[in-house]
Design a protein around this motif. Structure first.
Motif, mmCIF file in Angstrom:
data_model
loop_
_atom_site.group_PDB
_atom_site.id
_atom_site.type_symbol
_atom_site.label_atom_id
_atom_site.label_comp_id
_atom_site.label_asym_id
_atom_site.label_seq_id
_atom_site.Cartn_x
_atom_site.Cartn_y
_atom_site.Cartn_z
ATOM 1 N N THR A 47 -2.361 0.618 -19.466
ATOM 2 C CA THR A 47 -3.474 -0.130 -19.225
ATOM 3 C C THR A 47 -4.101 -1.231 -20.956
ATOM 4 O O THR A 47 -4.930 -1.419 -20.761
ATOM 5 N N TYR A 48 -3.098 -0.324 -21.917
ATOM 6 C CA TYR A 48 -3.643 -0.277 -22.827
ATOM 7 C C TYR A 48 -2.723 -1.356 -22.991
ATOM 8 O O TYR A 48 -1.288 -0.491 -23.539
ATOM 9 N N GLY A 49 -2.905 -2.304 -23.994
ATOM 10 C CA GLY A 49 -2.192 -3.100 -24.976
ATOM 11 C C GLY A 49 -2.261 -1.901 -26.828
ATOM 12 O O GLY A 49 -3.362 -1.612 -26.546
ATOM 13 N N MET A 50 -0.798 -3.192 -26.784
ATOM 14 C CA MET A 50 -0.806 -1.159 -27.966
ATOM 15 C C MET A 50 -0.063 -2.380 -29.340
ATOM 16 O O MET A 50 0.415 -3.281 -29.529
ATOM 17 N N ARG A 51 -0.833 -1.666 -30.351
ATOM 18 C CA ARG A 51 -0.455 -3.095 -32.244
ATOM 19 C C ARG A 51 -0.081 -1.802 -32.782
ATOM 20 O O ARG A 51 -0.898 -0.673 -32.874
ATOM 21 N N TRP A 52 0.593 -2.309 -33.811
ATOM 22 C CA TRP A 52 1.113 -1.619 -35.303
ATOM 23 C C TRP A 52 0.013 -2.496 -36.001
ATOM 24 O O TRP A 52 0.379 -3.506 -36.042
ATOM 25 N N PHE A 53 -0.794 -2.151 -36.896
ATOM 26 C CA PHE A 53 -1.435 -2.241 -38.665
ATOM 27 C C PHE A 53 -0.745 -1.398 -39.639
ATOM 28 O O PHE A 53 -0.485 -0.498 -39.432
ATOM 29 N N VAL B 115 0.818 -6.090 -37.445
ATOM 30 C CA VAL B 115 2.160 -6.283 -37.653
ATOM 31 C C VAL B 115 2.511 -5.890 -36.108
ATOM 32 O O VAL B 115 4.317 -7.353 -36.435
ATOM 33 N N ALA B 116 2.391 -5.816 -35.585
ATOM 34 C CA ALA B 116 3.938 -5.527 -34.108
ATOM 35 C C ALA B 116 2.155 -5.187 -32.725
ATOM 36 O O ALA B 116 1.226 -5.060 -33.229
ATOM 37 N N ALA B 117 2.842 -6.226 -31.837
ATOM 38 C CA ALA B 117 1.828 -5.697 -30.859
ATOM 39 C C ALA B 117 2.840 -6.319 -29.674
ATOM 40 O O ALA B 117 3.611 -6.463 -29.040
ATOM 41 N N ILE B 118 2.408 -5.155 -28.774
ATOM 42 C CA ILE B 118 2.643 -5.417 -26.757
ATOM 43 C C ILE B 118 1.424 -5.464 -25.887
ATOM 44 O O ILE B 118 1.071 -4.289 -26.133
ATOM 45 N N SER B 119 2.621 -5.777 -24.897
ATOM 46 C CA SER B 119 1.197 -5.642 -24.050
ATOM 47 C C SER B 119 1.324 -4.555 -23.099
ATOM 48 O O SER B 119 2.832 -3.578 -23.089
ATOM 49 N N TYR B 120 0.162 -4.349 -22.161
ATOM 50 C CA TYR B 120 0.828 -3.101 -21.575
ATOM 51 C C TYR B 120 2.092 -2.955 -20.732
ATOM 52 O O TYR B 120 2.376 -2.042 -20.276
ATOM 53 N N SER B 121 2.174 -3.959 -19.844
ATOM 54 C CA SER B 121 3.661 -4.077 -18.944
ATOM 55 C C SER B 121 5.181 -4.058 -19.870
ATOM 56 O O SER B 121 5.933 -4.144 -19.658
ATOM 57 N N GLY B 122 4.810 -4.580 -21.337
ATOM 58 C CA GLY B 122 5.343 -4.507 -22.120
ATOM 59 C C GLY B 122 6.359 -6.204 -22.304
ATOM 60 O O GLY B 122 7.087 -6.027 -22.872
ATOM 61 N N LEU B 123 5.981 -6.743 -21.580
ATOM 62 C CA LEU B 123 6.807 -8.502 -21.433
ATOM 63 C C LEU B 123 6.440 -8.956 -22.432
ATOM 64 O O LEU B 123 6.816 -10.158 -22.846
ATOM 65 N N TYR B 124 5.421 -9.024 -22.993
ATOM 66 C CA TYR B 124 4.617 -9.743 -24.484
ATOM 67 C C TYR B 124 4.583 -8.921 -25.429
ATOM 68 O O TYR B 124 3.857 -7.756 -25.444
ATOM 69 N N THR B 125 5.452 -9.639 -26.538
ATOM 70 C CA THR B 125 5.359 -8.529 -27.418
ATOM 71 C C THR B 125 5.087 -10.211 -28.630
ATOM 72 O O THR B 125 5.491 -11.278 -28.075
ATOM 73 N N ASN B 126 4.620 -9.826 -30.183
ATOM 74 C CA ASN B 126 3.889 -10.024 -30.838
ATOM 75 C C ASN B 126 4.354 -9.872 -32.327
ATOM 76 O O ASN B 126 3.751 -8.601 -32.299
ATOM 77 N N ALA C 224 -7.503 -1.489 -24.473
ATOM 78 C CA ALA C 224 -7.527 -1.710 -23.091
ATOM 79 C C ALA C 224 -7.696 -3.196 -23.050
ATOM 80 O O ALA C 224 -8.490 -3.906 -23.393
ATOM 81 N N GLY C 225 -6.426 -3.602 -22.263
ATOM 82 C CA GLY C 225 -5.931 -5.047 -21.646
ATOM 83 C C GLY C 225 -5.673 -6.000 -21.941
ATOM 84 O O GLY C 225 -4.495 -5.274 -22.285
ATOM 85 N N THR C 226 -5.891 -7.203 -22.074
ATOM 86 C CA THR C 226 -4.741 -7.462 -22.284
ATOM 87 C C THR C 226 -5.315 -9.616 -22.694
ATOM 88 O O THR C 226 -6.143 -10.186 -22.588
ATOM 89 N N GLY C 227 -4.560 -9.991 -23.540
ATOM 90 C CA GLY C 227 -5.210 -11.559 -24.235
ATOM 91 C C GLY C 227 -3.956 -11.938 -24.936
ATOM 92 O O GLY C 227 -2.937 -11.817 -24.328
ATOM 93 N N PHE D 244 -10.804 -4.098 -32.652
ATOM 94 C CA PHE D 244 -11.291 -3.063 -30.928
ATOM 95 C C PHE D 244 -10.011 -1.895 -31.209
ATOM 96 O O PHE D 244 -9.496 -1.956 -31.610
ATOM 97 N N GLY D 245 -10.506 -1.359 -30.291
ATOM 98 C CA GLY D 245 -9.562 -0.543 -30.374
ATOM 99 C C GLY D 245 -10.001 0.856 -30.176
ATOM 100 O O GLY D 245 -10.621 1.228 -31.642
#
Length: 126
Positions: free
Chosen positions: A31-37, A48-59, A100-103, A113-114
């Protein structure tokens, strides 16, 4: 609350590769969006990078796009950061963050946050 532990940092020559791992416990990882800073000495912490809880979205930050890849394994409560073609300017302490969550993009890039891990040092020599 989720606890995060990073590993995989080290010293590498420019052009080399490293894979960082962030292991999560104590929460519902999927249920968590995961980020690297990262934070270099004397500089502010930067996205640096992020991935959605499903893994379908990256940034990705522009500075790492095409060189770094974020991925996750929800069954293993783990997120990875594959770093290729490393440059001396990539030298920093790298932190994992779970939110937690997405956006949208700005949601993932917001460091206010987080939950945070303790960080792992990455040093790239020229």
């Amino acid at each position: 609350q989720v606890q995060l532990v990073e590993s995989g940092g080290g010293l590498v020559q420019a052009g080399g590769s490293l894979r960082l791992t962030c292991a999560a416990s104590g929460g519902t990882f999927s249920t968590y969006g995961m980020r690297w800073f990262r934070q270099a000495p004397g500089k502010e912490r930067e996205f640096v990078a992020a991935i959605s809880y499903s893994g379908l979205y990256t940034n990705y930050a522009d500075s790492v796009k095409g060189r770094f890849t974020i991925s996750r394994a929800n069954a293993e409560n783990t997120v990875y950061l594959q770093m290729n073609s490393l440059k001396p300017e990539d030298t920093a302490v790298y932190y994992c963050n779970a939110r937690a969550g997405t956006g949208g993009s700005s949601w993932y890039r917001n460091a206010d946050f987080g939950s945070w891990g303790q960080g792992t040092q990455v040093t790239v020599s020229s």
